[in-house]
Motif scaffolding. Sequence first.
Motif, PDB file in Angstrom:
ATOM      1  N   ALA A  98       0.843  -1.197   0.000  1.00 11.46           N
ATOM      2  CA  ALA A  98       0.000   0.000   0.000  1.00 11.46           C
ATOM      3  C   ALA A  98       0.882   1.251   0.000  1.00 11.46           C
ATOM      4  O   ALA A  98       1.937   1.272   0.643  1.00 11.46           O
ATOM      5  CB  ALA A  98      -0.913  -0.001   1.217  1.00 11.46           C
ATOM      6  N   PRO A  99       0.465   2.280  -0.720  1.00 10.45           N
ATOM      7  CA  PRO A  99       1.284   3.500  -0.806  1.00 10.45           C
ATOM      8  C   PRO A  99       1.723   4.044   0.553  1.00 10.45           C
ATOM      9  O   PRO A  99       2.855   4.487   0.710  1.00 10.45           O
ATOM     10  CB  PRO A  99       0.388   4.492  -1.544  1.00 10.45           C
ATOM     11  CG  PRO A  99      -0.491   3.619  -2.393  1.00 10.45           C
ATOM     12  CD  PRO A  99      -0.733   2.384  -1.547  1.00 10.45           C
ATOM     13  N   GLU A 100       0.852   3.988   1.527  1.00  9.66           N
ATOM     14  CA  GLU A 100       1.206   4.526   2.850  1.00  9.66           C
ATOM     15  C   GLU A 100       2.240   3.664   3.588  1.00  9.66           C
ATOM     16  O   GLU A 100       2.830   4.102   4.565  1.00  9.66           O
ATOM     17  CB  GLU A 100      -0.051   4.725   3.721  1.00  9.66           C
ATOM     18  CG  GLU A 100      -0.795   3.444   4.055  1.00  9.66           C
ATOM     19  CD  GLU A 100      -1.843   3.031   3.036  1.00  9.66           C
ATOM     20  OE1 GLU A 100      -2.634   2.136   3.382  1.00  9.66           O
ATOM     21  OE2 GLU A 100      -1.887   3.573   1.902  1.00  9.66           O
ATOM     22  N   ASP A 101       2.461   2.449   3.107  1.00 13.25           N
ATOM     23  CA  ASP A 101       3.438   1.558   3.731  1.00 13.25           C
ATOM     24  C   ASP A 101       4.764   1.506   2.974  1.00 13.25           C
ATOM     25  O   ASP A 101       5.701   0.816   3.397  1.00 13.25           O
ATOM     26  CB  ASP A 101       2.870   0.144   3.850  1.00 13.25           C
ATOM     27  CG  ASP A 101       1.683   0.085   4.802  1.00 13.25           C
ATOM     28  OD1 ASP A 101       1.664   0.862   5.773  1.00 13.25           O
ATOM     29  OD2 ASP A 101       0.776  -0.743   4.558  1.00 13.25           O
ATOM     30  N   ARG A 102       4.851   2.215   1.883  1.00 14.90           N
ATOM     31  CA  ARG A 102       6.083   2.224   1.092  1.00 14.90           C
ATOM     32  C   ARG A 102       7.109   3.138   1.765  1.00 14.90           C
ATOM     33  O   ARG A 102       6.767   4.112   2.418  1.00 14.90           O
ATOM     34  CB  ARG A 102       5.802   2.698  -0.335  1.00 14.90           C
ATOM     35  CG  ARG A 102       4.888   1.741  -1.056  1.00 14.90           C
ATOM     36  CD  ARG A 102       4.533   2.222  -2.437  1.00 14.90           C
ATOM     37  NE  ARG A 102       3.422   1.434  -2.944  1.00 14.90           N
ATOM     38  CZ  ARG A 102       2.687   1.752  -3.979  1.00 14.90           C
ATOM     39  NH1 ARG A 102       2.942   2.859  -4.664  1.00 14.90           N
ATOM     40  NH2 ARG A 102       1.693   0.966  -4.364  1.00 14.90           N
ATOM     41  N   VAL A 103       8.370   2.818   1.573  1.00 17.06           N
ATOM     42  CA  VAL A 103       9.456   3.554   2.194  1.00 17.06           C
ATOM     43  C   VAL A 103      10.033   4.547   1.198  1.00 17.06           C
ATOM     44  O   VAL A 103      10.306   4.214   0.044  1.00 17.06           O
ATOM     45  CB  VAL A 103      10.572   2.593   2.654  1.00 17.06           C
ATOM     46  CG1 VAL A 103      11.743   3.354   3.256  1.00 17.06           C
ATOM     47  CG2 VAL A 103      10.027   1.569   3.643  1.00 17.06           C
ATOM     48  N   SER A 104      10.197   5.766   1.646  1.00 21.25           N
ATOM     49  CA  SER A 104      10.838   6.805   0.843  1.00 21.25           C
ATOM     50  C   SER A 104      11.874   7.492   1.731  1.00 21.25           C
ATOM     51  O   SER A 104      11.559   7.885   2.852  1.00 21.25           O
ATOM     52  CB  SER A 104       9.807   7.823   0.355  1.00 21.25           C
ATOM     53  OG  SER A 104      10.447   8.857  -0.332  1.00 21.25           O
ATOM     54  N   ILE A 105      13.092   7.610   1.231  1.00 22.61           N
ATOM     55  CA  ILE A 105      14.115   8.234   2.060  1.00 22.61           C
ATOM     56  C   ILE A 105      14.330   9.699   1.715  1.00 22.61           C
ATOM     57  O   ILE A 105      15.030  10.405   2.414  1.00 22.61           O
ATOM     58  CB  ILE A 105      15.451   7.464   2.001  1.00 22.61           C
ATOM     59  CG1 ILE A 105      15.962   7.354   0.583  1.00 22.61           C
ATOM     60  CG2 ILE A 105      15.283   6.108   2.632  1.00 22.61           C
ATOM     61  CD1 ILE A 105      17.360   6.790   0.493  1.00 22.61           C
ATOM     62  N   TRP A 106      13.739  10.165   0.595  1.00 24.07           N
ATOM     63  CA  TRP A 106      13.717  11.591   0.281  1.00 24.07           C
ATOM     64  C   TRP A 106      12.678  11.890  -0.746  1.00 24.07           C
ATOM     65  O   TRP A 106      12.124  11.067  -1.377  1.00 24.07           O
ATOM     66  CB  TRP A 106      15.062  12.151  -0.152  1.00 24.07           C
ATOM     67  CG  TRP A 106      15.646  11.604  -1.405  1.00 24.07           C
ATOM     68  CD1 TRP A 106      15.161  11.729  -2.673  1.00 24.07           C
ATOM     69  CD2 TRP A 106      16.838  10.824  -1.526  1.00 24.07           C
ATOM     70  NE1 TRP A 106      15.976  11.104  -3.560  1.00 24.07           N
ATOM     71  CE2 TRP A 106      17.007  10.531  -2.897  1.00 24.07           C
ATOM     72  CE3 TRP A 106      17.763  10.334  -0.629  1.00 24.07           C
ATOM     73  CZ2 TRP A 106      18.078   9.802  -3.370  1.00 24.07           C
ATOM     74  CZ3 TRP A 106      18.820   9.601  -1.117  1.00 24.07           C
ATOM     75  CH2 TRP A 106      18.969   9.337  -2.474  1.00 24.07           C
TER      76      TRP A 106
END
Length: 103
Positions: free
Chosen positions: A95-103
């Motif tokens: 799910a988009p809200e569970d994806r990891v983004s570092i920047w």
Amino acid sequence: MVNDGLLTLSENVADLGGMAASLQVVSEMSNPDYKAYFESNATMWKSTTTKEFAATLSTNDVHSASKVRVDRTIVNFPEFYETYGIKPGDGMFVAPEDRVSIW
């Protein structure tokens, strides 16, 4: 096989950063071929090992297993979902809200 998340954390972040940066470059091409990008990334990480050696690596190596480095990294980028038509309910969907983004 157990993997200590703290052992691999910095390299997992590096994998995310590397993919984010390289995807940005690909996106600036006149006709980005995301399918070729993702498949060449997966090919680069192909490996074969014994269960015993993999178990040793999982407790001593700062890198996650190659399969993890591919599968758990690509699921964080929208280009992956768009390229392969991944939808909720599919095995690699995150799910988009569970994806990891570092920047």
